[in-house]
Scaffold this active site. Structure first.
Site, PDB file in Angstrom:
ATOM      1  N   GLU A 185       0.835  -1.207   0.000  1.00  0.00           N
ATOM      2  CA  GLU A 185       0.000   0.000   0.000  1.00  0.00           C
ATOM      3  C   GLU A 185       0.869   1.255   0.000  1.00  0.00           C
ATOM      4  O   GLU A 185       0.592   2.229  -0.718  1.00  0.00           O
ATOM      5  CB  GLU A 185      -0.931  -0.019   1.211  1.00  0.00           C
ATOM      6  N   HIS A 186       1.950   1.239   0.771  1.00  0.00           N
ATOM      7  CA  HIS A 186       2.865   2.382   0.820  1.00  0.00           C
ATOM      8  C   HIS A 186       3.660   2.518  -0.479  1.00  0.00           C
ATOM      9  O   HIS A 186       3.741   3.596  -1.063  1.00  0.00           O
ATOM     10  CB  HIS A 186       3.841   2.216   1.990  1.00  0.00           C
TER      11      HIS A 186
END
Length: 964
Positions: free
Chosen positions: A46-47
């Site tokens: 996600e990052h």
């Protein structure tokens, strides 16, 4: 609102469109992400996905867009079995820009190794420029999860889920366990993306007034045409059911903030419930669970909370539907370890009693009334809230359109109650008494817990280092040199789409309001489309309250609406409250005068809302509280004190940056001082002492003194009231408020007449009417103040605050506000997050004339404080250009022009005395700020501040002791 559910033929992707007359349009793409280990692969991905894509090959286009957009919300989140990327904006061009960035980030990310090392984890020398310094673990997610796992509530919740649902993805920690994160490889991250980030595994939601056709065309052209349908294999299987309950015990660090150090054990029973895809079954289960635990009339409140056995419900108590199968958990925290078995029996007995006797019709009606009120209430982010509620259950087969038909679901529920008077009792038996799949979870404090984690991390690190050759260790240093060089490179911003300064509205959006005086009391009415709901607000100034009573004011506000009255016990009062309102609330606040940061108003603020048909009953409740509030129920008061003390203690590890900022700002302005006293570490420690005190009579006496002052004898202040309602409901609401004001007789009319002698001249002097009795103080500025709060946390929360004495209307306030944003995005983000490995950090300048720096879940302490100081030097050097300034203005106006719910429109003058003309002047100054002004204010206020304060919350370290 109209809802449309579609499926893309070529890829099988689902799309839900919610068409509504709302300019705050929402987009969300969610993917079912089902990790099978605790390396945090879904979270790290996600990052990293937001760190650059094929169309936008720059570092962190997501963060770049924060300053190149008018988004009202931008984020990405990882859940137990999903990852979601949502945004909202009121600007059509901005929507297209953000949609382009988000789609490219999700489906075409670069996933470079450098970004994996930054966001996930890496080996690096403690001092990156010194190859002789120790090699340690670094990484944003690694440090974030060290902080998260230090929160006992999170630790308990994630352990409960993994042990209750152990067979598949819920059996692991999706966010990542710091002990497992260093096992994740870059190759595994890329493989996880390839298997999960595909349109066939994606669900799209759009909401607002923009046409669906445009959304579908854009998504199809940018994404869908490049993919074919696949079977992603991410379906979550049902948990195999147990024949017998299971028990488990986990450990956590002792809580230094706990009121009773001998009672720190947590115990609960958690049950697996039916699948969330069954809408009516889920509604029924949620209703029963809420009836079991909500409010003082509920069965478990009576048998658990009021038993005095613990301080509050255990973490995760309640109904949870974000998994494929719902979960209900019930228990207590703050108990003696020896009481766990006794607590277990009480829980069993309560289920048996409820399954036998059910719930009263009044309680069921109150719960359904609450649902109706929630359904009608319009928040400023209505569409976003709708998206968040639908997305998790849609992932598991729930029909989202049917889930929106709340009225038909309630009708069906009422019909079941009518045709079967044992309906809820049977469900209680099914869900709890005959349900053998439940978990008994105990969490006990271990004085060696923190040391054992550190020992395990050290052993893991040493094991890795033992397997590294001399050449490998040299590469660790060389990698760090390369990493930091890349992190320092100039970014080509023009590769990222952007709005320009012209997208900012020049004029402040005003709301019509009427101001009048009734019984010497100012009242503001604001007619709004509130969807059949009336909203009430009140401000009761208390600047004259005795100093020894001030620390008790937050406790007074907490218990004021929960103690009942001399004629109505608290259980009955609470039930009446639930039947006719959305709740009565009170809070203690302190705010500075917009023209003088050394002048503040400390007050008790009241608020409530109700359906239009219940407005008279709502004010009857307030009137009864004002006339007859009962502070003398010792048992009830002790219960509420324990709960408040526990809630405050639990909040420190999650919101440490807010506590650090409050603590650092405390000596710099009176409003900041009271705010810290009311909601900072001072209040946490005060409530700890109160909860542990044996002198309840003294506490009752002080609360009665506060009640007498606030509700009766405050002759030196002018209270004020506000109403929001629809045109047809405002007349009745005003009549009911007038009757309320007449009956409560807040203070002596003669004394009050002197305070309102300017009421005939509203334009200009009204602020002096509303805020006639403000508190002014001159602080003696001295040497910079440094405070360290030693708490057993694995990360730090830091803050440095500087007094500028430039409140909202000061000519330099807009420039300082803009400068804080520039320092945050153009300097501190790189230094604190990208290089330092903290989860977040930045700067902000408040309306109280205080310039605040902060960091969040930070592996560093004084190194970060030095970064704050370097940020000032950066500003003094003017290392920014006009494009940077324009981007910072866009970011500032994101907040200024964010959506305002109907119930909050036009409250500027009510809350702080701000007229629209003052707001417009501030807006004009912000738009006109130039580079030389930014350098000037940095020189004038930040280079050699007259007063400043530094606070660090975190673990004691050698570097701390060796710092002067």
């Amino acid at each position: 609102m109209s809802a449309f559910e579609l499926q893309h033929v070529k890829t099988g992707s689902d799309h839900l469109h919610l068409a509504r007359d709302d300019k705050n349009n929402v987009f969300s793409v969610s993917l079912r992400t089902t990790p099978m280990n605790s390396t945090g692969v879904a979270h790290v991905l996600e990052h990293v996905a937001l760190c650059g894509s094929h169309k936008f090959p720059v570092r962190d286009p997501f963060f770049k867009m924060l300053d190149r957009s008018m988004a009202t919300f931008m984020n990405a989140m990882t859940g137990a079995d999903y990852t979601v990327y949502p945004f909202s904006t009121q600007n059509e061009k901005d929507f297209q820009n953000l949609l382009s960035v988000y789609l490219d980030a999700v489906f075409y990310p670069r996933l470079q190794k450098l970004d994996f090392l930054q966001e996930g984890w890496r080996l690096e020398h403690e001092i990156n420029t010194d190859p002789d310094s120790p090699i340690v673990f670094k990484g944003v997610v690694f440090n974030e999860m060290k902080g998260v796992m230090a929160d006992p509530s999170y630790l308990y919740g994630t352990s409960m889920q993994s042990k209750l649902l152990p067979d598949h993805t819920y059996g692991v920690c999706s966010g990542g366990n710091p002990a497992n994160i260093p096992q994740l490889t870059w190759e595994e991250l890329k493989d996880f993306h390839a298997g999960h980030y595909h349109p066939s595994n994606a669900r799209f939601i759009t909401y607002g007034d923009l046409p669906l056709e445009n959304h579908l065309k854009f998504i199809n052209e940018k994404v869908m045409i490049n993919f074919d349908k696949i079977d992603p294999g991410t379906e979550v299987p049902l948990q195999s059911r147990w024949n017998n309950s299971r028990s488990a015990t986990i450990q956590c660090a002792p809580d230094d903030m706990a009121a009773n150090q001998e009672k720190q054990t947590t115990y609960s029973k958690s049950f697996i419930l039916p699948e969330v895809s069954d809408i009516f079954e889920s509604f029924t289960a949620a209703m029963i669970c809420n009836l079991l635990i909500d409010g003082p009339a509920s069965p478990f409140y009576k048998t658990l909370i009021e038993s005095g056995m613990g301080s509050d419900y255990s973490p995760m108590t309640g109904y949870h539907s974000h998994q494929k199968e719902a979960v209900f958990s019930i228990g207590l925290q703050g108990i003696n370890q020896d009481d766990a078995s006794k607590l277990d029996q009480i829980i069993r007995d309560t289920f048996v009693e409820t399954a036998k006797n059910g719930f009263s019709s009044e309680r069921i009606d109150a719960m359904l009334h609450r649902l109706e009120l929630q359904h009608k209430h319009q928040s400023s982010q209505f569409g976003l809230g709708l998206t968040f509620n639908l997305m998790p259950i849609w992932q598991h087969g729930t029909d989202p359109i049917q889930a929106l038909k709340v009225d038909s679901i309630v009708k069906q529920f009422r019909q079941h109650l009518k045709t079967d008077d044992q309906f809820l009792q049977k469900k209680c038996t099914e869900y709890f008494l005959t349900n053998t799949h439940h978990l008994n979870l105990t969490m006990t404090p271990d004085p060696e817990y923190k040391a054992s984690l550190e020992k395990r991390e050290k052993a893991q690190l040493e094991s890795m280092l033992d397997n590294l050759s001399h050449e490998d260790k040299t590469k660790v240093y060389e990698q760090a040199v390369f990493f930091w060089a890349k992190a320092s490179q100039f970014v080509l911003h023009n590769l990222v789409v952007a709005l320009n300064k012209g997208s900012i509205n020049q004029m402040h959006q005003t709301s019509h309001k009427t101001i009048f005086c009734k019984y010497e009391t100012p009242v503001i009415t604001c007619v709004q489309p509130t969807n059949g709901v009336t909203y009430f607000n009140a401000v009761l100034p208390v600047n004259g309250l005795r100093g020894d009573l001030m620390p008790y004011l937050p406790l007074f506000c907490e218990v004021f609406t929960q103690m009942g009255t001399h004629t109505t016990d608290y259980v009955t009062f609470s039930q009446r409250e639930d039947l006719v309102t959305g709740g009565l609330s009170a809070s203690a606040t302190s705010s500075c005068f917009y023209g003088d940061s050394m002048t503040s108003e400390t007050s008790v603020r009241l608020s409530s809302h109700c359906l239009d048909r219940n407005v008279s009953s709502m004010f009857d409740l307030w009137g009864e509280l004002f006339r007859e509030v009962n502070m003398n129920d010792t048992t009830r008061l002790q219960t509420l004190i324990r709960q408040r003390a526990q809630e405050l203690a639990n909040s420190v590890s999650f919101s440490g940056h807010l506590f650090a900022m409050k603590s650092a700002a405390r000596p710099l302005a009176p409003s900041a001082g009271y705010s810290e006293q009311f909601g900072g570490l001072t209040q946490v420690n005060f409530m700890k002492q109160i909860a542990d005190s044996d002198d309840i009579d003294d506490i009752i006496m002080k609360l009665n003194e506060i009640a007498l002052y606030v509700l009766r004898n405050n002759k030196d202040a002018v209270s004020r009231f506000a109403l929001h309602a629809t045109p047809h409901a405002m007349s009745e609401a005003t009549t009911s408020l007038t009757k309320f004001v007449e009956n409560i007789q807040l203070s002596d009319v003669v004394g009050k007449s002197k305070a309102v002698n300017h009421l005939s001249k509203y334009i200009g002097p009204i602020y002096r009417v509303f805020f006639k009795y403000l508190f002014s103080i001159n602080l003696l500025f001295s040497i910079p103040n440094r405070t360290f709060h030693d708490l057993p946390l694995p990360v730090n929360f830091t803050s440095m605050c500087i007094a500028t004495n430039t409140p909202y209307s000061h000519a330099d306030n807009p420039a300082l506000r803009l400068l804080a944003r520039l320092i945050t995005t153009k300097f501190l983000h790189k230094q604190i997050r990208e290089k330092g490995g903290a989860y977040g950090g930045g700067a902000k300048h408040g309306d109280d004339g205080i310039f605040r720096f902060y960091s969040y879940r930070d592996p560093n302490n004084w190194k970060t404080i030095q970064a704050f100081k370097d940020g000032v030097k950066w500003a003094l050097n003017g290392d920014f250009d006009q494009e940077n300034i324009d981007e910072a203005k866009l970011a500032i106006f994101q907040s200024i022009d964010s959506p305002v719910s109907p119930c909050n429109r036009g409250l500027n003058i009510f809350n702080s005395g701000l007229y629209d003309v003052t707001i417009q002047q501030h807006r004009d100054r912000l738009l006109d700020v130039a580079k030389d002004e930014l350098v000037d204010v940095a020189m004038k206020y930040l280079k050699e501040p007259k007063a400043s304060s530094v606070v660090i919350i975190g673990p004691q370290e050698k570097s701390m002791r060796n710092t002067s």
